[in-house]
Design a protein around this motif. Structure first.
Motif, PDB file in Angstrom:
ATOM      1  N   GLU A  73       0.836  -1.199   0.000  1.00  0.00           N
ATOM      2  CA  GLU A  73       0.000   0.000   0.000  1.00  0.00           C
ATOM      3  C   GLU A  73       0.872   1.251   0.000  1.00  0.00           C
ATOM      4  N   ALA A  74       0.221   2.389  -0.176  1.00  0.00           N
ATOM      5  CA  ALA A  74       0.934   3.668  -0.251  1.00  0.00           C
ATOM      6  C   ALA A  74       1.769   3.937   0.998  1.00  0.00           C
ATOM      7  N   ALA A  75       1.329   3.488   2.151  1.00  0.00           N
ATOM      8  CA  ALA A  75       2.055   3.733   3.399  1.00  0.00           C
ATOM      9  C   ALA A  75       3.437   3.087   3.404  1.00  0.00           C
ATOM     10  N   LYS A  76       3.672   2.119   2.523  1.00  0.00           N
ATOM     11  CA  LYS A  76       4.970   1.440   2.472  1.00  0.00           C
ATOM     12  C   LYS A  76       5.858   1.953   1.350  1.00  0.00           C
ATOM     13  N   VAL A  77       5.411   2.994   0.668  1.00  0.00           N
ATOM     14  CA  VAL A  77       6.238   3.604  -0.375  1.00  0.00           C
ATOM     15  C   VAL A  77       7.325   4.426   0.301  1.00  0.00           C
ATOM     16  N   VAL A  78       8.581   4.195  -0.095  1.00  0.00           N
ATOM     17  CA  VAL A  78       9.711   4.894   0.528  1.00  0.00           C
ATOM     18  C   VAL A  78      10.329   5.951  -0.376  1.00  0.00           C
ATOM     19  N   ARG A  79      10.049   5.889  -1.681  1.00  0.00           N
ATOM     20  CA  ARG A  79      10.664   6.838  -2.618  1.00  0.00           C
ATOM     21  C   ARG A  79       9.767   7.015  -3.819  1.00  0.00           C
ATOM     22  N   THR A  80       9.587   8.241  -4.263  1.00  0.00           N
ATOM     23  CA  THR A  80       8.867   8.525  -5.503  1.00  0.00           C
ATOM     24  C   THR A  80       9.667   9.504  -6.344  1.00  0.00           C
ATOM     25  N   THR A  81       9.367   9.501  -7.621  1.00  0.00           N
ATOM     26  CA  THR A  81       9.838  10.545  -8.519  1.00  0.00           C
ATOM     27  C   THR A  81       8.616  11.061  -9.259  1.00  0.00           C
ATOM     28  N   VAL A  82       8.455  12.375  -9.251  1.00  0.00           N
ATOM     29  CA  VAL A  82       7.354  13.030  -9.953  1.00  0.00           C
ATOM     30  C   VAL A  82       7.963  13.766 -11.144  1.00  0.00           C
ATOM     31  N   TYR A  83       7.427  13.501 -12.313  1.00  0.00           N
ATOM     32  CA  TYR A  83       7.878  14.155 -13.536  1.00  0.00           C
ATOM     33  C   TYR A  83       6.756  15.075 -14.005  1.00  0.00           C
ATOM     34  N   LEU A  84       7.058  16.349 -14.193  1.00  0.00           N
ATOM     35  CA  LEU A  84       6.079  17.330 -14.655  1.00  0.00           C
ATOM     36  C   LEU A  84       6.573  17.981 -15.939  1.00  0.00           C
ATOM     37  N   VAL A  85       5.669  18.199 -16.862  1.00  0.00           N
ATOM     38  CA  VAL A  85       6.017  18.931 -18.070  1.00  0.00           C
ATOM     39  C   VAL A  85       6.155  20.417 -17.744  1.00  0.00           C
ATOM     40  N   ASP A  86       5.432  20.873 -16.721  1.00  0.00           N
ATOM     41  CA  ASP A  86       5.476  22.286 -16.340  1.00  0.00           C
ATOM     42  C   ASP A  86       5.523  22.398 -14.817  1.00  0.00           C
ATOM     43  N   LEU A  87       6.628  22.894 -14.269  1.00  0.00           N
ATOM     44  CA  LEU A  87       6.745  23.045 -12.813  1.00  0.00           C
ATOM     45  C   LEU A  87       5.720  24.015 -12.239  1.00  0.00           C
ATOM     46  N   ALA A  88       5.063  24.803 -13.075  1.00  0.00           N
ATOM     47  CA  ALA A  88       3.977  25.661 -12.600  1.00  0.00           C
ATOM     48  C   ALA A  88       2.818  24.818 -12.055  1.00  0.00           C
ATOM     49  N   ASP A  89       2.770  23.534 -12.416  1.00  0.00           N
ATOM     50  CA  ASP A  89       1.732  22.618 -11.919  1.00  0.00           C
ATOM     51  C   ASP A  89       2.094  21.995 -10.574  1.00  0.00           C
ATOM     52  N   PHE A  90       3.253  22.336 -10.033  1.00  0.00           N
ATOM     53  CA  PHE A  90       3.764  21.700  -8.813  1.00  0.00           C
ATOM     54  C   PHE A  90       2.759  21.753  -7.661  1.00  0.00           C
ATOM     55  N   GLN A  91       2.208  22.920  -7.358  1.00  0.00           N
ATOM     56  CA  GLN A  91       1.301  23.056  -6.210  1.00  0.00           C
ATOM     57  C   GLN A  91       0.043  22.210  -6.375  1.00  0.00           C
ATOM     58  N   ALA A  92      -0.541  22.209  -7.561  1.00  0.00           N
ATOM     59  CA  ALA A  92      -1.755  21.425  -7.808  1.00  0.00           C
ATOM     60  C   ALA A  92      -1.472  19.930  -7.668  1.00  0.00           C
ATOM     61  N   VAL A  93      -0.366  19.481  -8.248  1.00  0.00           N
ATOM     62  CA  VAL A  93      -0.001  18.065  -8.160  1.00  0.00           C
ATOM     63  C   VAL A  93       0.337  17.703  -6.720  1.00  0.00           C
ATOM     64  N   ASN A  94       1.067  18.562  -6.040  1.00  0.00           N
ATOM     65  CA  ASN A  94       1.478  18.301  -4.665  1.00  0.00           C
ATOM     66  C   ASN A  94       0.273  18.127  -3.741  1.00  0.00           C
ATOM     67  N   ALA A  95      -0.757  18.929  -3.916  1.00  0.00           N
ATOM     68  CA  ALA A  95      -1.958  18.833  -3.072  1.00  0.00           C
ATOM     69  C   ALA A  95      -2.625  17.468  -3.238  1.00  0.00           C
ATOM     70  N   ILE A  96      -2.723  16.980  -4.471  1.00  0.00           N
ATOM     71  CA  ILE A  96      -3.348  15.680  -4.729  1.00  0.00           C
ATOM     72  C   ILE A  96      -2.428  14.550  -4.271  1.00  0.00           C
ATOM     73  N   TYR A  97      -1.140  14.698  -4.504  1.00  0.00           N
ATOM     74  CA  TYR A  97      -0.138  13.730  -4.056  1.00  0.00           C
ATOM     75  C   TYR A  97      -0.243  13.542  -2.538  1.00  0.00           C
TER      76      TYR A  97
END
Length: 132
Positions: A73-97
């Motif tokens: 499950e998600a609670a056992k995830v230790v590392r992620t990489t997020v790839y964005l085409v536009d870093l201006a989307d960072f806040q929106a993606v971060n909130a959902i993440y």
């Protein structure tokens, strides 16, 4: 000397790979999940119509399906990489993440802007999870 065995993890609840790779590979007590983009697993079509929030929700649903197929499950995830085409989307993606990874110990993470992602996606996320 001990050898680590590894096996592919697949589920119909996440999109089939669009190239020569697996949805995830289990190696010992670790799960390495390939990057997910916002594909509908049933149709293989992109979801979200270019809306980064809708795309992120689908990406995380797909990632969760792969984690579940491996028995974790998600609670056992230790590392992620997020790839964005536009870093201006960072806040929106971060909130959902944060909805998926924000409680308990959040995974270590990198977030990078890339020139393009498969199928015109605005976001892709991969992860590593502990199965122990």
């Amino acid at each position: 000397m001990s050898t680590t065995t590894h096996q592919a993890i697949t589920t119909a609840d996440a999109p089939a790979p669009v190239g020569p790779y697996n949805q995830a590979v289990q190696a010992g007590e670790w799960l390495y999940c390939s990057g997910q983009i916002p594909l509908d697993p049933a149709t293989g079509e992109m979801v979200g119509g270019g809306d980064v929030e809708a795309e992120t929700r689908q990406v995380l649903r797909n990632l969760k399906a792969v984690l579940n197929a491996a028995g974790t499950e998600a609670a056992k995830v230790v590392r992620t990489t997020v790839y964005l085409v536009d870093l201006a989307d960072f806040q929106a993606v971060n909130a959902i993440y944060a909805e998926m990874f924000g409680s308990g110990v959040s995974p270590a993470r990198a977030c990078v802007q890339v020139a393009a992602l498969p199928k015109g996606s605005k976001v892709e996320i991969d992860c590593i999870a502990w199965l122990g």
